[in-house]
Scaffold this active site. Structure first.
Site, PDB file in Angstrom:
ATOM      1  CG  ASP A  24      30.864  55.456-101.159  1.00  0.00           C
ATOM      2  OD1 ASP A  24      30.165  54.946-101.115  1.00  0.00           O
ATOM      3  OD2 ASP A  24      32.370  56.265-101.112  1.00  0.00           O
TER       4      ASP A  24
ATOM      5  CE  LYS B 136      30.651  48.803-104.041  1.00  0.00           C
ATOM      6  NZ  LYS B 136      30.970  49.875-104.303  1.00  0.00           N
TER       7      LYS B 136
ATOM      8  CE  LYS C  36      23.163  54.414-114.151  1.00  0.00           C
ATOM      9  NZ  LYS C  36      23.700  55.850-114.930  1.00  0.00           N
TER      10      LYS C  36
ATOM     11  CG  ASN D 271      30.651  47.850 -94.245  1.00  0.00           C
ATOM     12  OD1 ASN D 271      29.926  46.926 -94.902  1.00  0.00           O
ATOM     13  ND2 ASN D 271      32.109  47.444 -94.667  1.00  0.00           N
TER      14      ASN D 271
ATOM     15  N   GLY E 267      26.453  51.730 -99.280  1.00  0.00           N
ATOM     16  CA  GLY E 267      25.392  51.982 -99.184  1.00  0.00           C
ATOM     17  C   GLY E 267      25.043  52.563-100.579  1.00  0.00           C
ATOM     18  CG  HIS E 268      24.654  49.885-103.636  1.00  0.00           C
ATOM     19  ND1 HIS E 268      24.786  48.163-103.682  1.00  0.00           N
ATOM     20  CD2 HIS E 268      25.576  50.050-103.200  1.00  0.00           C
ATOM     21  CE1 HIS E 268      25.599  47.346-103.975  1.00  0.00           C
ATOM     22  NE2 HIS E 268      26.967  48.815-103.245  1.00  0.00           N
TER      23      HIS E 268
ATOM     24  NE  ARG F  55      39.625  29.610 -85.124  1.00  0.00           N
ATOM     25  CZ  ARG F  55      40.323  28.459 -84.894  1.00  0.00           C
ATOM     26  NH1 ARG F  55      40.749  27.685 -85.333  1.00  0.00           N
ATOM     27  NH2 ARG F  55      41.357  29.422 -84.044  1.00  0.00           N
TER      28      ARG F  55
ATOM     29  CD  GLN G 134      31.828  47.136 -97.742  1.00  0.00           C
ATOM     30  OE1 GLN G 134      32.246  46.479 -97.910  1.00  0.00           O
ATOM     31  NE2 GLN G 134      31.175  48.388 -97.139  1.00  0.00           N
TER      32      GLN G 134
ATOM     33  CB  THR H  29      36.442  47.123 -95.267  1.00  0.00           C
ATOM     34  OG1 THR H  29      35.257  46.995 -94.428  1.00  0.00           O
ATOM     35  CG2 THR H  29      35.581  46.331 -96.247  1.00  0.00           C
TER      36      THR H  29
ATOM     37  CB  THR I 202      24.663  56.334 -99.522  1.00  0.00           C
ATOM     38  OG1 THR I 202      25.185  56.562-100.280  1.00  0.00           O
ATOM     39  CG2 THR I 202      23.626  55.745 -99.676  1.00  0.00           C
ATOM     40  CB  THR I 203      26.378  54.357 -95.139  1.00  0.00           C
ATOM     41  OG1 THR I 203      26.396  53.388 -96.041  1.00  0.00           O
ATOM     42  CG2 THR I 203      26.116  54.063 -93.623  1.00  0.00           C
TER      43      THR I 203
ATOM     44  CG  ASP J 254      26.772  62.323-115.051  1.00  0.00           C
ATOM     45  OD1 ASP J 254      27.548  61.425-115.202  1.00  0.00           O
ATOM     46  OD2 ASP J 254      26.362  62.577-114.328  1.00  0.00           O
TER      47      ASP J 254
ATOM     48  CB  VAL K 122      26.412  59.043-119.483  1.00  0.00           C
ATOM     49  CG1 VAL K 122      27.296  58.665-120.162  1.00  0.00           C
ATOM     50  CG2 VAL K 122      24.639  58.603-120.327  1.00  0.00           C
TER      51      VAL K 122
END
Ligand code: IMO
Ligand code: MG
Length: 432
Positions: free
Chosen positions: A13, A16, A18, A38, A40-41, A142, A223, A238, A298-299, A332, A413
């Site tokens: 979080d 990434k 952006k 898993n 979330g962007h 496997r 992640q 994860t 987000t997720t 910001d 910013v």
């Protein structure tokens, strides 16, 4: 030709989405290399807010390829839903590609994620319950089913015959759960396979050929370093490799062909889920930071735990990823705090550690050593040049860079795509 990997340096979080969205404009191909839904962007384009879990953020640029690499675990139902949601908003999906070697998240993985978490009780990890860990477990054991099997009816039935009895035994005997019927899975999944088939490629060939032809490739990590199964706060991690090394294994591009690694860090720290978090803030200041930064998953929608910038963790990330530059996000959000803090060491007994210890017990016993810096009351959203940032904000960034040993390449910013200051262009003069 230039290749750049974007990796998270904290517990995910970091923003990434952006940065990959910004750098995607300079790339020909954007490829996700690990994780699954898993991740979330959130990408804001004009007035539209897009939430992506699986499809690389490059999809918003036409004429570019957005590839889901072999290292990703793909829930095909989720992929199709995401494709449909994007298409309904007019986003062109013709650049989407999915690796034939990526593993498929099966319905029993999602169930097992929940059952395993319940069984962990107070030691639960706080997973997002999307089946990620169980899918990677089967890959390593496997017992996985890959996209290449999903799109070939005979192969799919054969693989399911080989693995389903085992998975059902696990569900029934270990957890008292309800087994899955082969017929139901076959019907649902073969339908998914037919939808996905037109997008399936050999990811390694596609990328290496493109590199040979001088194309620019962006590797998109999900992640973060501290959630990496090897380098993170194990076992509160994860099940994949968000670190830069994962970009090679997860796409079939050799490490010598990955030119630069950009680490993404928030100007403070957040974590969702359980596990140690040395710089977590105690009390109402944590809530203030959460509200200002809109720190909700987000997720999962879960409230994120918030704390001060941890230079010990990010310096460690600089090392394990071989960072070329740092992108500092959410500057910001820190505007208006009278003072800001940076953790420069972990006090453990009578020692001060400058690198995270390897056990949870030791990490939980660590007390952060802080440096306090003057805050800045001014907002930063409208600032376009680094030199025009408030003096105290520049001193904060400079101190972070000094402690991490990596130059600041990008500063975010504000929330908008345009509210980003690029100091060093990752694709310019990239060595490979
Ligand atoms: P992005 O890509 C933040 C966390 C979960 C949990 C742990 C293991 O948005 O940065 P999993 O379901 O992966 O087995 O859960 O990892 N986690 C994340 N935290 N951002 C993410 O992704 C995450 N993906 C997983 O909360 O603690
Ligand atoms: Mg997230």
């Amino acid at each position: 030709m230039a290749t750049v990997a974007v990796v998270g340096t904290q517990w995910g979080d970091e923003g990434k989405g952006k940065i990959t969205d910004l750098l995607a404009s300079r790339a020909d191909i954007i490829v996700r290399y690990q994780g699954g839904n898993n991740a979330g962007h959130t990408v804001k384009i004009g007035d539209e807010l897009f939430k992506l879990h699986l499809i690389p953020s490059g999809i918003f640029y036409s004429g570019k390829l957005s590839v889901i690499g072999n290292g990703v675990v793909v829930d095909p139902g989720v992929l199709i839903q995401e494709m449909e949601a994007l298409a309904s908003k007019g986003v062109d999906l013709s650049g989407l590609r999915v690796s034939d070697r990526a593993h498929v998240i099966m319905p029993y993985h999602v169930l097992l994620d929940k059952l395993e978490e319940e069984a962990r009780g107070t030691k639960r990890i706080g997973t997002v319950a999307k089946g990620i860990g169980p899918a990677y477990t089967d890959k390593i054991a496997r017992r996985g089913i890959r996209i290449a099997d999903l799109v070939d009816e005979e192969a799919f039935r054969e693989r399911l015959d080989a693995v389903l009895p085992h998975k059902n035994k696990e569900i029934e005997r270990l957890y008292g759960g309800t087994p899955f019927s082969k017929a139901d899975i076959v019907e649902e999944y073969l339908g998914y396979g037919r939808r996905i088939k037109p997008y399936v490629v050999d990811c390694s060939s596609l990328l290496n050929d493109a590199i040979d032809r001088g194309k620019h490739i962006l590797f998109e990590g999900a992640q973060g370093t501290l959630l990496d199964v090897d380098h993170g706060t194990y076992p509160y991690v994860t099940s994949s490799w968000p670190t830069a090394g994962g970009a090679a294994a997860g796409t079939g591009v050799g490490p010598t062909r990955i030119g630069r690694v950009v680490g993404v860090a928030k100007a403070y720290t957040t974590r969702v889920g359980q596990g140690p978090f040395p710089t977590e803030i105690d009390g109402p200041l944590q809530d203030e930071l959460r509200e200002k930064g809109m720190e909700y998953g987000t997720t999962s929608g879960r409230a994120r735990r918030c704390g001060w910038f941890d230079a010990v963790g990010v310096r460690y990330a600089a090392r394990v990823n071989g960072l070329w530059g740092l992108a500092v996000m959410h500057l910001d959000t820190l505007s208006g705090f009278p003072t800001v803090r940076i953790c420069t060491g972990y006090k453990l007994g009578d020692k001060v550690l400058t690198s995270p210890p390897s056990t949870i017990k030791a990490l939980e016993a660590c007390v952060p050593v802080y440096e306090e810096l003057e805050g800045w009351p001014e907002g930063t959203c409208k600032v376009e040049r680094y030199e025009d940032l408030p003096g105290a904000a520049r001193r904060y960034l400079a101190r972070i860079s000094e402690l991490i040993g990596v130059p600041i390449a990008i500063v975010s910013v504000g929330r908008e795509r345009s509210e980003t200051i690029v100091i060093k262009e990752p694709f310019e003069g990239s060595p490979s």
